[in-house]
Every structure is written in structure tokens, then in C-alpha cells.
Design an enzyme around this catalytic site. Sequence first.
Site, PDB file in Angstrom:
ATOM      1  N   HIS A  63       0.909  -1.245   0.055  1.00 51.24           N
ATOM      2  CA  HIS A  63       0.251  -0.138   0.025  1.00 51.24           C
ATOM      3  C   HIS A  63       0.871   1.314   0.104  1.00 51.24           C
ATOM      4  CE1 HIS A  63      -2.887   3.225   1.128  1.00 51.24           C
ATOM      5  NE2 HIS A  63      -2.261   3.349   2.169  1.00 51.24           N
ATOM      6  N   ASP A  72       7.476  21.872 -26.257  1.00 54.97           N
ATOM      7  CA  ASP A  72       7.397  20.428 -25.910  1.00 54.97           C
ATOM      8  C   ASP A  72       8.402  20.539 -24.562  1.00 54.97           C
ATOM      9  OD1 ASP A  72       7.313  17.677 -25.332  1.00 54.97           O
ATOM     10  OD2 ASP A  72       6.263  17.540 -27.417  1.00 54.97           O
ATOM     11  N   TRP A 109       6.991   0.327   3.894  1.00 57.62           N
ATOM     12  CA  TRP A 109       7.425   1.128   3.039  1.00 57.62           C
ATOM     13  C   TRP A 109       8.780   1.567   3.293  1.00 57.62           C
ATOM     14  CZ3 TRP A 109       8.529   6.401   1.697  1.00 57.62           C
ATOM     15  CH2 TRP A 109       8.496   6.993   2.759  1.00 57.62           C
ATOM     16  N   SER A 169      13.479   6.193 -13.672  1.00 59.77           N
ATOM     17  CA  SER A 169      12.408   6.963 -14.304  1.00 59.77           C
ATOM     18  C   SER A 169      12.160   8.421 -13.525  1.00 59.77           C
ATOM     19  CB  SER A 169      11.107   6.206 -14.104  1.00 59.77           C
ATOM     20  OG  SER A 169       9.950   6.929 -14.149  1.00 59.77           O
ATOM     21  N   SER A 170      12.512   8.490 -12.288  1.00 61.73           N
ATOM     22  CA  SER A 170      12.369   9.894 -11.549  1.00 61.73           C
ATOM     23  C   SER A 170      13.333  10.613 -11.974  1.00 61.73           C
ATOM     24  CB  SER A 170      12.183   9.640  -9.928  1.00 61.73           C
ATOM     25  OG  SER A 170      11.021   9.024  -9.739  1.00 61.73           O
ATOM     26  N   HIS A 179      13.234  11.853   4.061  1.00 63.28           N
ATOM     27  CA  HIS A 179      12.407  13.188   4.351  1.00 63.28           C
ATOM     28  C   HIS A 179      12.420  14.080   3.015  1.00 63.28           C
ATOM     29  CE1 HIS A 179      10.308  16.232   6.601  1.00 63.28           C
ATOM     30  NE2 HIS A 179      11.051  17.007   6.019  1.00 63.28           N
ATOM     31  N   GLU A 193      11.923  13.276   0.342  1.00 59.98           N
ATOM     32  CA  GLU A 193      10.969  12.678  -0.413  1.00 59.98           C
ATOM     33  C   GLU A 193       9.612  13.235  -0.086  1.00 59.98           C
ATOM     34  OE1 GLU A 193      10.397  10.498  -2.843  1.00 59.98           O
ATOM     35  OE2 GLU A 193       8.432  10.062  -2.724  1.00 59.98           O
ATOM     36  N   TYR A 195       8.836  16.204   0.836  1.00 53.41           N
ATOM     37  CA  TYR A 195       8.540  17.260   0.316  1.00 53.41           C
ATOM     38  C   TYR A 195       8.637  17.435  -1.287  1.00 53.41           C
ATOM     39  CZ  TYR A 195       8.564  19.295   4.653  1.00 53.41           C
ATOM     40  OH  TYR A 195       8.129  19.663   5.825  1.00 53.41           O
ATOM     41  N   SER A 252      -1.357  26.960  -5.279  1.00 54.21           N
ATOM     42  CA  SER A 252      -1.149  28.624  -5.596  1.00 54.21           C
ATOM     43  C   SER A 252      -1.515  29.001  -6.854  1.00 54.21           C
ATOM     44  CB  SER A 252       0.348  28.745  -5.620  1.00 54.21           C
ATOM     45  OG  SER A 252       1.166  28.348  -4.494  1.00 54.21           O
ATOM     46  N   HIS A 282      14.536  13.219  12.458  1.00 52.20           N
ATOM     47  CA  HIS A 282      13.526  13.129  13.588  1.00 52.20           C
ATOM     48  C   HIS A 282      12.503  11.785  13.057  1.00 52.20           C
ATOM     49  CE1 HIS A 282      11.225  15.683   9.834  1.00 52.20           C
ATOM     50  NE2 HIS A 282      11.202  14.495   9.501  1.00 52.20           N
ATOM     51  N   HIS A 283      12.795  11.113  12.241  1.00 49.83           N
ATOM     52  CA  HIS A 283      12.217   9.891  11.974  1.00 49.83           C
ATOM     53  C   HIS A 283      12.659   8.870  12.869  1.00 49.83           C
ATOM     54  CE1 HIS A 283       9.716  11.421   8.620  1.00 49.83           C
ATOM     55  NE2 HIS A 283      10.720  11.894   8.284  1.00 49.83           N
ATOM     56  N   THR A 316       6.591  26.899   6.094  1.00 50.29           N
ATOM     57  CA  THR A 316       5.218  26.301   5.893  1.00 50.29           C
ATOM     58  C   THR A 316       4.095  27.246   6.058  1.00 50.29           C
ATOM     59  OG1 THR A 316       6.073  24.065   6.516  1.00 50.29           O
ATOM     60  CG2 THR A 316       3.998  24.222   6.127  1.00 50.29           C
ATOM     61  N   LYS A 351       3.430  29.974   3.756  1.00 48.48           N
ATOM     62  CA  LYS A 351       2.836  29.459   2.598  1.00 48.48           C
ATOM     63  C   LYS A 351       1.191  29.767   3.005  1.00 48.48           C
ATOM     64  CE  LYS A 351       5.476  27.258  -0.164  1.00 48.48           C
ATOM     65  NZ  LYS A 351       5.270  27.432  -1.504  1.00 48.48           N
ATOM     66  N   ARG A 362       1.492   1.474  15.186  1.00 48.83           N
ATOM     67  CA  ARG A 362       1.253   1.180  13.702  1.00 48.83           C
ATOM     68  C   ARG A 362       1.691  -0.202  13.257  1.00 48.83           C
ATOM     69  NH1 ARG A 362       5.515   5.117  10.780  1.00 48.83           N
ATOM     70  NH2 ARG A 362       4.521   4.452   8.704  1.00 48.83           N
TER      71      ARG A 362
HETATM   72  C1  HEM Z   1       5.316  21.448   9.418  1.00 50.56           C
HETATM   73  C2  HEM Z   1       5.903  20.262   8.727  1.00 50.56           C
HETATM   74  C3  HEM Z   1       5.982  18.993   9.210  1.00 50.56           C
HETATM   75  C4  HEM Z   1       6.782  18.708  10.412  1.00 50.56           C
HETATM   76  C5  HEM Z   1       7.285  19.542  11.277  1.00 50.56           C
HETATM   77  C6  HEM Z   1       6.785  17.531  10.185  1.00 50.56           C
HETATM   78  C7  HEM Z   1       7.420  16.360  11.128  1.00 50.56           C
HETATM   79  C8  HEM Z   1       7.224  15.081  11.147  1.00 50.56           C
HETATM   80  C9  HEM Z   1       7.886  14.437  11.980  1.00 50.56           C
HETATM   81  C10 HEM Z   1       8.894  14.713  13.386  1.00 50.56           C
HETATM   82  C11 HEM Z   1       7.695  13.020  11.784  1.00 50.56           C
HETATM   83  C12 HEM Z   1       8.115  11.639  12.474  1.00 50.56           C
HETATM   84  C13 HEM Z   1       7.216  10.824  13.435  1.00 50.56           C
HETATM   85  C14 HEM Z   1       7.552   9.674  13.829  1.00 50.56           C
HETATM   86  O1  HEM Z   1       7.924   8.824  13.165  1.00 50.56           O
HETATM   87  O2  HEM Z   1       7.647   9.617  15.081  1.00 50.56           O
HETATM   88  C15 HEM Z   1       6.959  12.966  10.391  1.00 50.56           C
HETATM   89  C16 HEM Z   1       6.494  11.640  10.057  1.00 50.56           C
HETATM   90  C17 HEM Z   1       6.008  11.791   8.671  1.00 50.56           C
HETATM   91  N1  HEM Z   1       5.810  12.935   7.888  1.00 50.56           N
HETATM   92 FE1  HEM Z   1       5.950  14.778   8.467  1.00 50.56          FE
HETATM   93  N2  HEM Z   1       6.160  16.773   9.048  1.00 50.56           N
HETATM   94  C18 HEM Z   1       5.982  17.800   8.411  1.00 50.56           C
HETATM   95  C19 HEM Z   1       5.273  17.771   6.925  1.00 50.56           C
HETATM   96  C20 HEM Z   1       5.112  16.571   6.331  1.00 50.56           C
HETATM   97  C21 HEM Z   1       4.793  16.658   5.034  1.00 50.56           C
HETATM   98  C22 HEM Z   1       4.472  17.799   4.333  1.00 50.56           C
HETATM   99  C23 HEM Z   1       4.630  15.368   4.411  1.00 50.56           C
HETATM  100  C24 HEM Z   1       4.450  14.826   3.078  1.00 50.56           C
HETATM  101  C25 HEM Z   1       3.703  15.399   2.170  1.00 50.56           C
HETATM  102  C26 HEM Z   1       4.919  14.537   5.547  1.00 50.56           C
HETATM  103  C27 HEM Z   1       5.206  13.419   5.545  1.00 50.56           C
HETATM  104  C28 HEM Z   1       5.490  12.255   6.779  1.00 50.56           C
HETATM  105  C29 HEM Z   1       5.477  11.104   6.484  1.00 50.56           C
HETATM  106  C30 HEM Z   1       5.185  10.069   5.336  1.00 50.56           C
HETATM  107  C31 HEM Z   1       5.616  10.603   7.734  1.00 50.56           C
HETATM  108  C32 HEM Z   1       5.965   9.353   8.431  1.00 50.56           C
HETATM  109  C33 HEM Z   1       7.001   8.158   7.758  1.00 50.56           C
HETATM  110  C34 HEM Z   1       6.820   6.912   8.159  1.00 50.56           C
HETATM  111  O3  HEM Z   1       7.433   6.551   9.210  1.00 50.56           O
HETATM  112  O4  HEM Z   1       6.382   6.043   7.493  1.00 50.56           O
HETATM  113  N3  HEM Z   1       5.230  15.563   6.799  1.00 50.56           N
HETATM  114  N4  HEM Z   1       6.727  14.172  10.293  1.00 50.56           N
HETATM  115 CU   LIG Z   2      10.419  13.790   7.889  1.00 51.00          CU
END
Ligand code: HEM
Ligand SMILES: [Cu+2]
Lengths: 526, 370
Positions: free
Chosen positions: A70, A99, A135, A163-164, A247, A249, A251, A262, A296-297, A322, A325, A444
Site C-alpha cells: 500500500h 514541448d 514502505w 524514471s524519476s 524526508h 521525498e 517534500y 497556488s 526526526h524519524h 510552511t 505559505k 502502527r
Molecule cells: C510542518 C511540517 C512537518 C513537520 C514538522 C513534520 C514532522 C514529522 C515528524 C517529526 C515525523 C516523524 C514522526 C515519527 O515517526 O515519530 C513525521 C513523519 C512523517 N511525515 Fe511529516 N512533518 C511535516 C510535514 C510533512 C509533509 C508535508 C509530509 C508529506 C507530504 C510529511 C510526511 C510524513 C510522513 C510520510 C511521515 C511518516 C513516515 C513513516 O514513518 O512512515 N510530513 N513528520
Molecule cells: Cu520527515
Amino acid sequence: MGAHHHGPAQGISRWLFTTNHKDIGTMYLWFSFAMFLLGGFFAMVIRAELFQPGMQLVEPGFFNQMTTLHGLVMVFGAIMPSFVGLANWLIPMMIGAPDMALPRMNNWSFWILPPAFLMLASTLFMEGGAPAFGWTFYAPLSTTYAAPSVTFFIFAIHILGVSSIMGSINIIATVMNMRAPGMTYMKMPLFVWTWLITAFLLVAVMPVLAGAVTMMLMDIHFGTSFFSAAGGGDPVLFQHIFWFFGHPEVYIIILPAFGVVSQIIPAFSRKPLFGYASMVYATASIAFLSFIVWAHHMYTVGMPIAGELFFMYATMLIAVPTGVKVFNWISTMWRGALSFETPMLFCIGFLILFTLGGFTGLMLSIAPADFQYHDTYFVVAHFHYVMVAGAVFSMTAAIYYWLPKWCGRMYSEAMGKTHFWISFIGFNITFFPQHFVGLAGMPRRIPDYALQFADFNMMSSIGAFIYGASQLLFLYNVIATIVAGKPVSDEKVWDGAEGLEWTVPTPAPYHTFEEPPAVPKPAGTI
Amino acid sequence: MGKVFSGAILTFLAPLAAAQNQVNMSPGVTEIGADIFELHMLIMWICVVIGVAVFAVMFYSIYAHRKSKGHQASQFHESTKVEVAWTVVPFLILIAMAVPATSTLLEVYDNDEAELDILITGYQWKWKYEYLEESGEPVAFFSNLATSQEEIYNTDKKGDNYLLEVDEPLVIPTNTKVRFLITANDVIHSWWVPEIAVKRDAIPGFINEAWTRVPEEGIYRGQCTELCGSYHGFMPVVVHAVPRGEFDAWMAAKRGAAVAQTQLAMQTLSVDDLMDQGKAVYDSACLACHGAQGQGGIGNAIAGSAVVMGDLSSHMAVVAKGVSGTAMQAFGGQLNDVEMAAVLTYQRNAFGNNTGDVVQPGDVTGMKNG
Ligand code: HEM
Ligand SMILES: [Cu+2]
């Protein structure tokens, strides 16, 4: 600048051999929608199993295959290719180019995708089953302890990466070289800006991902020990490499979505985007910061306190651009003349829900609190608010907004609005309760859970079925529009729409801007 | 302050959430747990206030500046003053958040001067606890999920602590600084107990530190929080905090049992003893995969198995070393010689296998030494 105004080739060869940015864009969009449905199907299996406590439908091992596929299919198959498709359609039309700069490579970057996903999906039928390590595929679960299909997974990731990278080089080359005279950088529409920055992010981090999977391959088949402590390696090294890609990614996924919003909010506010220049700078700062926050992950892996503090402060900082914006979008709406057609509804939905996801992101960035949030459903809620309500909602808005331009037919507004409301409500029923169960302690990636989480999980599953079903309505609406929508011939389609793509005839002809257009007025006043 | 706020939230959500549906983080029982909870509430309320302000502006605009009401769009699109303000103000708010966050983090990292050290090792899919004390017989044991397969597969009513119960909990003394040394044997796991606010990844080959000081007697439940394979959802953590005196008594009993086991290993045991102990080992270690009647399931059937009824040393090799690429783990490091002898005897005689073979601890020791 040939004078051959030929149309597309006939039959299947039109699609196989095409170098036309519109055809390739169309293929990317349909492909990503197919992947969206496939990834959605996996999600339905997950939610059906989690409908009640106890194991009912699938075995725990298969459940893990579902969560893994998924995530992979949604991130790499649905969201990323859909924005590349949008870029293909729109970037040349927005900067007045005939093009993409590298049309043959463009064909290649699309056509290697379907085989890669076919290979990934085929792992489901292999001995030992599909990848089941999430994932994020942390070693050594994804190396020493993985099913044999992991090798096919690695190959698939390599192809997606190629590809990317090709797609982003093409976008960079197009934007840098093919802008119409007078289209200076600071006049480019924001969608082009956000994609340009995204393309640089992609070129920077996809090779890192390729490195990570190659090291896995070596560990699995060639006796190295990059990620195995027994041989002098380090499993945490894998996480550092993965998140150095991962990370940025996230963004990569959200910046083009910012670009779409926008474009659309000003159109339905009938007012220029507020703070164009600050939007560009905010996007660039987010892109820069995205490289220095990866750990931070990994707050719970046992980093030294200095590292922990550095990553906490850097992550908190991302909230500033952020926030800028969000404030800019709202100021754009302020004192405009607002109307609420489907694309605008999805953008407002984006604005509300993405901001909520940003708030939970800020909470997650606080390291000591993250010890309690990490790897719970609270994180699942966070990233679905930013990725589904962020990227997917904005993508949906984009389709409704530009579809009439592309095919010269209007979608059904009533059906579009119904789609919005069902999606919006279904989404929140699905993901809002996940904040609660996460805070209450539900980890999770588990196929079964303690009884105190039962009610909210059932709610979440019901919401997911509603949200899932609403996408079929979307599919129907799009097909009905293409086949039998009410014809539109206005160049602008929307009275508030601004930009070069609205100056060509509707439906957009197969070739546009064979002669560079005159660029009207500065983008700041679009 | 935190209590009042969470109370307010609960009241607000009461119609939606029945009493059992916890919607917020647990304040926990430890000082650090409470600090983290306060921090969480503080950041959340800051976000709520900002969110309300921002959305109020947006909804006002949606209400008042509609085209359908004949509102004319103004064309302003820039203001450096405003832009600077909404960059600087959020920055200052972030600094205000960073201060308490930093001090709480420093506390979490203060691992010094522990009075008791416990080594926690994550295995697929159970925890091992070892008390590291300078003197006395070492005490170590595994802690397995105690929920039955019947409950999981819905043929039996689920108990109150469904999936959050173990055969042997970790026992720690209250009001004592306990340091956890956390590692893993195979893949990465993560040891989490929400109410004492300890979550640390268990990484093979590396040792992480964490600590707690639990003031109140009680049973605290948590789970593994890092995906660790098929049964990731089935390896709970249960911590039993008891007063010092009770802890010492428990420890003495455990030591006594350990000494007794060592002595047993040198004796010849009766068939009944072996069968009784063998059944206990089987039920906690083997049953989940091989079935209560030895009928098989995730693993092969034990009843009538050629391996079990065949050559003893190859039977023991499978149990001790596992079968790579399958769910069958290596139990060699998990069972002592008495337990190994007992479970081998049990498997060879239960479920109609009736081989009549009796395996003694001494036999196991002998086979281990070649
Ligand atoms: C203000 C902006 C953001 C902050 C401060 C932030 C912060 C964080 C932090 C600290 C985590 C880790 C949490 C943990 O695993 O304990 C996290 C996880 C995640 N964030 Fe954000 N985030 C922000 C915006 C975004 C955006 C814009 C996206 C994507 C479009 C995003 C996608 C994700 C994803 C996919 C995970 C989990 C990844 C995983 O463990 O599978 N975040 N975020
Ligand atoms: Cu992150």
C-alpha cells in the site's frame, strides 16, 4: 520550428512511441490513477482486517505485505507519477514552450514505470510472498530476514529511481532552456517554480535511495555487512540513508501540490496570489531544510543528545516557511471575489486539512513528546493528513481545474461537489480518530489490537470505505466528461484563470506554442 | 493545567466516546511521563489557538468575500511588513516551545546513577529480561504473549487484557531508579510502555539505554512499536512495579528456582516431571505455531512427525537451531537444559507419538557438547 501541424499517430503506436508532452502527461495520469486504485484496494484489505479486534480475513504475514505494498504503490506509483504527468501537461504550456526539452527520454521515463510496478505486484505470487517490511524497509528485516522476493523489490525501486531522475532532468532542462522570451524566473507560475525545486530534490536524493537498496542487495547476495552488526556494520546506518532520501521525498510529494494550490486559489478568488516572491523563497527554504531534518524519524534509535537537539530544532524551523505559505493563501482569498467550484472546494479542503497535518508535524518534531508518538497511529494520522489531504486533494483539484482545458469538455459540477463532500467527510472519519488511538497507545503496522481501540478502529474502517468509494465517482465523472461532457470553447474556461496555458484554444491542440508567445504581464500580478 | 485541559477535551467528546475510548495521551505515572504529557498539551494548545485564529480569518473570508454576494475583488498582492511579521512571530513561538522541550529531553537522557540494571532483549516475537546484578545466581526469563490463539481467532471470548498480557511480566521495584539496557537478537524491535513514557528501539548488535523511576505500585502495559515481522502485533510488554520488599522476595524466589534448575540439570528426572514441565514449555513456546493438539498450523504437525519420532539428535537440532527461512526459531538460547529435555520428551510422547523415549537434562548437555 517545423511547419508540420500533424496530429497524433493512429492506434497503439501513438502511445508506445509518442514524444508529445500531452500524450505522455495523459499516460502518466492514467497510470497513476490505476495505481491509486490498486493501492486503495490494498488499503481496503487493511481496513477490513482492522474493522474488529481479532484476526478475521488475512494472516498477520499477509497483512504486513498489504501495508508495505500500500505504502510503496501510493508513494511511488500514485502520487509521484501523477505530479510528473501534470508537469508534462502543464510546464510547456505555462512557460510557452512547444514541448519538453528531451522528448524521447520523456517517453522512456514513462514506459519503464509499468513494467517496474508489474514486477513489484508480481511479488505477491512469489514463494514467501511480497515484501512485508513496511514502505521504509528497515534492515535487517528487509535483508537477512526478508522473503526472496526482496530482490525483485530492489530491482523495481532502481527502475522507479531511474524514471524519476530522467523525469526531473527533463523538467530542469525544460524550465531552464525553453521559457518563452520575457518569461523570467520571477514571472514563472508557482507550479513551475515548485516543480523546478522538486526536480532538484529528486536528482539529489533518488541516487541515495538507489545506494540504500544496492547496499541491501550486497548484504543479501554478496556477503557484505553494511547493515549487520555481526559483520561490523550498523542497522541504524540504513535508517540514516533511507531518511536522507525519505524526508526530502515527503517534500517532493508536497511541493508540486503547493504549486497547484497556488494556481487555483487565485483563480477562484479573482485576485493575484499574495506574496509571490515570498512563496518562491519559502519553497526554496523548505527544500533546503528538508536535507537537514531526516533524523526526526529516528528520535528513538538512541542518538546522542546533541544530535537529538539539532534535529529537533531544525525540524521545528520547517514550520516557519510552511506557515508563510498558509498565510499567503489565506491572504489571497482575503477580500477576493470567491466562488466555490469543485477545484476551489478541494483547495480549501487542502488548506484546512494540510494545516492540521502541519500542526501534528510540529507536535511530532518535539523529540521528548515523539517518544510517546513515534510509531503509533498518531504518526499514521499525521502523514495521511499531509499526503492524502495535501497531495491527493490538490491533485484532484488540478484534474477538475485543467480537465476542461485538456479535453474541451466540462465535468459535471454537481457530481464534482458530491465527490468533494464525500471525500472530505470520509477522509476525516477515517483519519481523525487515528489521532486518538495513537495517543492512547496503539502502535502502527499491527494486524490486531487491544479492545480499548475497537470503536475508533471501526469508525476508521467505515470512513475508509466511504472515502474509497468516492474515488469511483471521481473516475466516473472524469470518463463521462471526456466521452460526453458539455463542450467548452472559451480559451479561459474559468473567468479568473491566468497564465499562458489559458491563451491557447480549448481543447488544447496537439501542438502548442510552436511559435513562442508574447509573455503578457509580470507573474506577480497574474 | 494539563489535567484541566484534557478533562475539557474529554467532556467535549463524551457523547462520541464511551468511557473506554481514551482520546488523549496518558499522563503516566512517572515524573517524566507527566512532563512529556504537559509538553504535549502545551504544544497542542498553541496549535489549537493558532489554528482557530487562522481558520477564523479564512472562514470569515469565505463568508463575506463571496462573488455570489457581489463582493468585488481588490487587487493587493504584497506587503513586506505583514510578511516579516508572520515570519518572525512564529519563530518566537517556536523558541518558546523549544525551551521546555529541551529541558524535558535532558531529563530523559539522564541515565546515570541507576540502582538496578535490566538487560532487555527483543526476539521475534517475545522479550527476554535479565537482571544484571553483581552477586547471586543470575535471573533471566522470557516474556511471551499469554493471549490464546482461540481468542485471537475469535473462537473464544476475548479477555480484558487481550493482546496486552504475558506469561511472565517484568518485575521492578517502585521508587527505584531502574536502568534498561535494550538490545535485540534478530531484527529491530522497540520496547514501549506508555504509562512510564519509555520507548527505545532494540537494535541487534547495539545497546540503548533508558531509565525509569516508578512511584506507584501497578501493572503497566505496552507493546513492541517497531515492525519486526509477522507477529509484531503479538509481543506485548508488561511491567509489574512492586514495593521494594516484595521485589526482594520475588527476586529471592527466582534465584532459588534458578538454583533448583541447575541442580535438576544434574539429576535424572521422572517421566512425569519431564512430561509436566515439557507441557508447560510446549504451551508457552511451541503451541502458537504447532497447535494445542500438535496438529500443526503455522508450523508443521508434531503429532506423527517423522522428525519428532525419528533420531533424537536431529530432533534436538531442529529445536535448538531452528529452520532458517521459516517461522521456526532457534530455541537453543532460550531454553535451559532441563526445559529442552522436558520439551523433547513431551513432544516424543504426547499427541499419540508414544515413542517411549525419555530425554534427560544430562543427555541434552551431552549432545550440546558434541
Ligand atoms: C510542518 C511540517 C512537518 C513537520 C514538522 C513534520 C514532522 C514529522 C515528524 C517529526 C515525523 C516523524 C514522526 C515519527 O515517526 O515519530 C513525521 C513523519 C512523517 N511525515 Fe511529516 N512533518 C511535516 C510535514 C510533512 C509533509 C508535508 C509530509 C508529506 C507530504 C510529511 C510526511 C510524513 C510522513 C510520510 C511521515 C511518516 C513516515 C513513516 O514513518 O512512515 N510530513 N513528520
Ligand atoms: Cu520527515
